[in-house]
Design a protein around this motif. Structure first.
Motif, mmCIF file in Angstrom:
data_model
loop_
_atom_site.group_PDB
_atom_site.id
_atom_site.type_symbol
_atom_site.label_atom_id
_atom_site.label_comp_id
_atom_site.label_asym_id
_atom_site.label_seq_id
_atom_site.Cartn_x
_atom_site.Cartn_y
_atom_site.Cartn_z
ATOM 1 N N SER A 278 121.655 10.472 10.799
ATOM 2 C CA SER A 278 122.688 9.574 11.326
ATOM 3 C C SER A 278 123.005 8.401 10.407
ATOM 4 C CB SER A 278 122.306 9.079 12.713
ATOM 5 O OG SER A 278 121.203 8.245 12.631
ATOM 6 N N SER B 26 121.561 3.946 13.248
ATOM 7 C CA SER B 26 122.918 4.263 12.781
ATOM 8 C C SER B 26 123.832 3.056 12.901
ATOM 9 C CB SER B 26 123.489 5.465 13.535
ATOM 10 O OG SER B 26 123.696 5.147 14.870
ATOM 11 N N GLY C 225 126.141 10.354 13.670
ATOM 12 C CA GLY C 225 126.237 9.166 12.815
ATOM 13 C C GLY C 225 127.659 8.983 12.300
#
Lengths: 242, 309
Positions: free
Chosen positions: B252, B64, B25
């Protein structure tokens, strides 16, 4: 759903089997489970009264299709050159016995009963000769190294001359479905009895609901997945926004 | 803490998944890329079946990139109009790519195509970016290193239906943007990645988009195209594992915010230099996979019945 139901005990002339856990449940915390299969030998003919028995138990998991890829160097690169396919091969296969199977029965008997993992590989492969080749051997070795196939020559213990227990562990990557245990009873290398027992490994709780949704309503499942992903993304943004 | 994944049919460590999500992420928020190229190999090592890994990573990328895109949108670092046109091309490209993916799987040339495709694309893009950015940094130039040296291609510039994209100050044919979106969608679906690695350089070098809008617009494109890809995977084969994707998302979305915050503090040219190095590192990973002896020439995977001969 019928896939996950236990099928019950099937009695044979000389062996009866029972399992420690007739229906194993897989939930989110599942990390494998020890299983014991008990066998009782009855109606022993007087001619075999003094002969020690040998037992081989094979346990097959649900079937899956597989491909084996073989790489070769071409123009300096290792690229997939060719592949072989296997239809409906058991995903897991355990051979449990009180001694090494080759000491218990001769080659032809073992092949006829399909005791060895290779027998199932040969049966599952698509469109080649009846002898193992490099793909079959490679698949055999790969599945053994991953623990999907396992040979356990000391997993069967006789508690009394006519009562035995076969112990093994369902691995943490076990697939839900119907599992079949085949038990073979030998006396002096001769097959004197056989039976089989089926038991279910099934998903339960939230895992089961997800599985059913993914299989039965894929459009809804897909939409739900995207909604969850976008919501999670938004939640992350909102939580960290200052 | 172990957790069983009902669709992947295996047990994994929850903390590993969340940690992996945070790392990926962060990279996503920093560079405007999806991170699927990093995540998928890790999941394969865990024993997650390839089709489940690719499909679940698509869901994670949606989360993300949504998080990252919203952050950039709030900072007015997204060109929504150009992004929407890109998405249009990207979705069509993704649909074509998924169909081509199936065809290549059937004829058995997918692995080779993926390996060579990654190596060629990432290797060349990474090298161009590295050379351009290093030259720019060494000169201490204040203007952005757009592709001044790239020759203008007549037929691309002559495309009709020119539109002004006010936010990024660009005036060009809508077909040029659609074509870029389509190519990214196609390549992304074929290689099993979102395409951010290729999109960011494409926006910079082909569309000559100002650096400020690169990452945000790329994330907007990724969100939409990967949402379509993820839906297609779930609908066609039910291969998305929501539980797996959810664990990755937790890490993420937080990582994307960390990445975006860091990205704000780093000068654009340094970001590009870092991205170039990561792109080259991934290309190197594929080169190793292609050129070095793999240890075992055989590999086995579970396949759906439709891929049997």
């Amino acid at each position: 759903m019928a896939l996950f139901l236990s099928m019950g005990v099937v009695a044979a002339q000389t062996i009866e089997l029972a399992i420690s856990d007739p229906e194993t449940e897989i939930d989110s915390q599942f990390s494998g489970e020890p299983i014991t299969l008990f066998g009782s030998i009855s109606e022993v003919p007087s001619s075999l009264n003094q002969t020690p028995f040998d037992v081989v138990v094979t346990v097959r998991g649900p079937v899956r299709n597989r491909a084996v890829y073989r790489k070769a160097r071409r123009a300096g690169m290792f690229l997939t050159e060719s592949r072989a396919y296997y239809r409906l091969l058991p995903d897991t296969y355990f051979v449990l016995s009180n001694d090494a199977p080759e000491k218990i029965a001769d080659v032809s008997t073992r092949a006829e009963l399909r005791l060895a993992p290779m027998d199932w590989i040969l049966r599952a492969r698509i469109g080649r000769s009846k002898l193992p080749d490099s793909y079959d051997t490679a698949l055999h070795d790969l599945l053994l190294s991953r623990g999907q196939f396992e040979l356990k020559p000391n997993a069967v213990r006789f508690i009394s001359p006519t009562f035995f227990a076969a112990r093994w562990r369902l691995p943490n990557f076990s697939k839900p479905g119907v599992y079949t245990a085949d038990a073979y009873l030998f006396a002096d290398g001769v097959l004197v009895g056989r039976t089989n027992y089926t038991f279910g490994v099934r998903l339960t709780g939230f895992d089961l609901k997800l599985w059913i949704l993914a299989r039965n309503q894929p459009a809804v499942y897909g939409l739900l997945t995207v909604i969850i992903a976008v919501t999670m993304g938004w939640a992350g943004y909102a939580a960290f926004r200052r | 803490m172990l957790i069983y994944l009902p669709i992947a049919e295996t047990t994994v460590n929850l903390f590993h998944l969340v940690g992996l999500g945070i790392v990926v992420g962060s990279i996503s928020g920093l560079f405007g890329v999806g991170g699927g190229f990093l995540l998928t190999p890790f999941l394969l090592i865990y024993g997650v079946p390839p089709q489940v890994a690719v499909a679940s990573v698509a869901a994670q990328v949606v989360a993300s990139s949504t998080s990252g895109a919203l952050s950039h949108y709030r900072r007015r670092a997204v060109d929504p109009k150009l992004g929407a046109v890109l998405v249009g091309g990207g979705i069509v490209g993704s649909l074509t790519g998924v169909a081509a993916f199936d065809w290549l799987s059937r004829v058995g040339q997918l692995d080779a195509m993926i390996g060579i495709g990654y190596l060629t694309l990432l290797g060349s893009i990474g090298t161009i970016m590295l050379v351009e950015t290093t030259r720019f940094i060494l000169r201490g130039n204040r203007t952005q290193p757009t592709a001044r040296r790239l020759k203008r291609r007549g037929w691309i510039e002559a495309m009709p239906l020119k539109v002004r994209f006010r936010v990024s100050g660009l005036y060009m044919s809508v077909f040029k943007v659609l074509l870029v979106g389509y190519m990214i969608g196609l390549i992304g679906a074929l290689l099993g990645i979102g395409g951010g690695f290729i999109l960011v350089p494409a926006l910079l070098y082909v569309l000559r988009m100002p650096s400020k809008y690169l990452v945000g617009t790329s994330l907007l494109h990724l969100t939409a195209v990967m949402a379509v890809t993820c839906y297609l995977h779930a609908w066609r084969s039910g291969s998305v594992d929501i539980l797996l994707a959810f664990c990755l998302m937790i890490g993420s979305v937080a990582g994307a915010q960390i990445g975006t915050t860091f990205g704000r503090r780093l000068p654009a040219e340094q970001l590009r230099l870092l991205l170039a190095l990561i792109v080259l590192a991934v290309a190197a990973r594929f080169a190793v996979g292609l050129f070095l002896y793999p240890g075992n020439l055989f590999e086995t995977v579970e396949i759906p019945a439709r891929l049997l001969p």
